[in-house]
Design a protein around this motif. Structure first.
Motif, short mmCIF file in Angstrom:
data_model
loop_
_atom_site.label_atom_id
_atom_site.label_comp_id
_atom_site.label_asym_id
_atom_site.label_seq_id
_atom_site.Cartn_x
_atom_site.Cartn_y
_atom_site.Cartn_z
N MET A 138 0.82 -1.20 0.00
CA MET A 138 0.00 0.00 0.00
C MET A 138 0.85 1.25 0.00
O MET A 138 0.35 2.32 -0.32
N ALA A 139 2.12 1.14 0.30
CA ALA A 139 3.00 2.31 0.30
C ALA A 139 3.85 2.39 -0.96
O ALA A 139 4.61 3.33 -1.11
N SER A 140 3.69 1.46 -1.88
CA SER A 140 4.57 1.41 -3.05
C SER A 140 4.45 2.62 -3.96
O SER A 140 5.37 2.91 -4.71
N ASP A 141 3.34 3.35 -3.89
CA ASP A 141 3.19 4.54 -4.71
C ASP A 141 3.54 5.81 -3.94
O ASP A 141 3.33 6.92 -4.41
N GLY A 142 4.06 5.66 -2.72
CA GLY A 142 4.46 6.81 -1.91
C GLY A 142 3.32 7.45 -1.14
O GLY A 142 3.48 8.52 -0.57
N HIS A 143 2.16 6.81 -1.12
CA HIS A 143 0.99 7.34 -0.43
C HIS A 143 0.20 6.17 0.16
O HIS A 143 -0.02 5.18 -0.53
N ILE A 144 -0.21 6.30 1.41
CA ILE A 144 -1.07 5.30 2.03
C ILE A 144 -2.48 5.88 2.09
O ILE A 144 -2.73 6.83 2.82
N ASP A 145 -3.36 5.33 1.30
CA ASP A 145 -4.73 5.81 1.19
C ASP A 145 -5.61 5.09 2.23
O ASP A 145 -5.42 3.90 2.48
N ASN A 146 -6.55 5.81 2.82
CA ASN A 146 -7.46 5.21 3.82
C ASN A 146 -8.23 4.03 3.25
O ASN A 146 -8.53 3.08 3.98
N ARG A 147 -8.55 4.07 1.96
CA ARG A 147 -9.27 2.94 1.34
C ARG A 147 -8.39 1.69 1.31
O ARG A 147 -8.87 0.57 1.47
N GLU A 148 -7.08 1.88 1.13
CA GLU A 148 -6.16 0.74 1.15
C GLU A 148 -6.09 0.14 2.55
O GLU A 148 -6.10 -1.08 2.71
N ILE A 149 -6.02 1.00 3.56
CA ILE A 149 -5.97 0.53 4.94
C ILE A 149 -7.24 -0.26 5.27
O ILE A 149 -7.17 -1.37 5.82
N ALA A 150 -8.39 0.30 4.94
CA ALA A 150 -9.66 -0.36 5.24
C ALA A 150 -9.76 -1.70 4.53
O ALA A 150 -10.20 -2.70 5.12
N LEU A 151 -9.35 -1.74 3.27
CA LEU A 151 -9.39 -2.98 2.51
C LEU A 151 -8.50 -4.05 3.13
O LEU A 151 -8.92 -5.19 3.34
N ILE A 152 -7.25 -3.70 3.42
CA ILE A 152 -6.31 -4.68 3.98
C ILE A 152 -6.79 -5.15 5.35
O ILE A 152 -6.71 -6.34 5.66
N LYS A 153 -7.31 -4.25 6.15
CA LYS A 153 -7.85 -4.63 7.46
C LYS A 153 -8.96 -5.66 7.30
O LYS A 153 -8.96 -6.70 7.95
N THR A 154 -9.89 -5.39 6.40
CA THR A 154 -11.01 -6.31 6.15
C THR A 154 -10.50 -7.65 5.62
O THR A 154 -10.96 -8.72 6.06
N MET A 155 -9.56 -7.61 4.69
CA MET A 155 -9.02 -8.86 4.13
C MET A 155 -8.32 -9.67 5.21
O MET A 155 -8.45 -10.90 5.25
N CYS A 156 -7.58 -9.02 6.09
CA CYS A 156 -6.90 -9.73 7.18
C CYS A 156 -7.92 -10.35 8.14
O CYS A 156 -7.74 -11.48 8.58
N GLU A 157 -8.97 -9.60 8.45
CA GLU A 157 -10.00 -10.12 9.35
C GLU A 157 -10.71 -11.34 8.77
O GLU A 157 -11.11 -12.23 9.50
N ASN A 158 -10.81 -11.40 7.43
CA ASN A 158 -11.52 -12.49 6.77
C ASN A 158 -10.63 -13.64 6.33
O ASN A 158 -11.12 -14.63 5.80
N SER A 159 -9.33 -13.52 6.53
CA SER A 159 -8.40 -14.56 6.09
C SER A 159 -7.94 -15.39 7.28
O SER A 159 -7.47 -14.85 8.28
N PRO A 160 -8.02 -16.72 7.15
CA PRO A 160 -7.52 -17.57 8.23
C PRO A 160 -6.01 -17.44 8.44
O PRO A 160 -5.51 -17.72 9.52
N LEU A 161 -5.29 -16.94 7.45
CA LEU A 161 -3.85 -16.77 7.58
C LEU A 161 -3.49 -15.68 8.57
O LEU A 161 -2.39 -15.66 9.12
N PHE A 162 -4.41 -14.73 8.80
CA PHE A 162 -4.10 -13.57 9.63
C PHE A 162 -5.02 -13.46 10.84
O PHE A 162 -5.10 -12.40 11.45
#
Length: 158
Positions: free
Chosen positions: A1-25
């Motif tokens: 999410m930082a590869s473009d030099g900016h961390i967008d709130n939508r990226e944070i929300a998406l990754i948080k949701t994906m982590c919550e829904n993934s058994p790996l995390f």
């Protein structure tokens, strides 16, 4: 999410949701983990990203785990509705450290063919494009991420 030099709130929300829904995390404290990574980017910058690429290349992931990683990357790239070339280069650096075939990736993600176009031909070229990414990447000092502030409410409302 930082590869473009900016961390967008939508990226944070998406990754948080994906982590919550993934058994790996399931056992990860997302806020602690994401802030640990932000701190590493802030303090070690390109050295940390290079280390990440090295670790990824040495990892013994199953094909399913590689597909999950690819899914996280693709969704994160698309989350802010702006696809930057630096994000595609970062994705290609991830992809070329995985063992899964392009055919198996495309069977699951048929709309990302342009992300898989071959421009990394040899290991030395991979080293070159990694070096180019790291040289050209602008890594500002990122703010730590707080999921307990009004910005979280803003995320929920988007």
């Amino acid at each position: 999410m930082a590869s473009d030099g900016h961390i967008d709130n939508r990226e944070i929300a998406l990754i948080k949701t994906m982590c919550e829904n993934s058994p790996l995390f399931k056992d990860i404290n997302f806020q602690e983990e994401v802030n640990s990574l932000v701190n590493k980017i802030n303090t070690r910058g390109k050295e940390f990203i290079s280390y990440y690429f090295d670790i990824l290349g040495k990892s013994a992931l199953s094909e399913q785990e590689e597909l999950i990683l690819i899914d996280f990357a693709i969704q994160t790239i698309k989350a802010d509705e702006q696809i930057e070339y630096s994000e595609i280069k970062f994705f290609k650096n991830i992809r070329h450290r995985l063992k899964i075939s392009n055919e198996n990736i495309l069977s699951v993600f048929p709309d990302i063919e342009q992300f898989l176009e071959e421009d990394i031909i040899t290991e030395s070229f991979l080293d070159k494009i990694t070096s180019q990414y790291l040289e050209s990447a602008e890594l500002p000092q990122f703010e730590l991420i707080s999921l307990q502030t009004s910005s979280t409410e803003d995320l929920d409302n988007k």
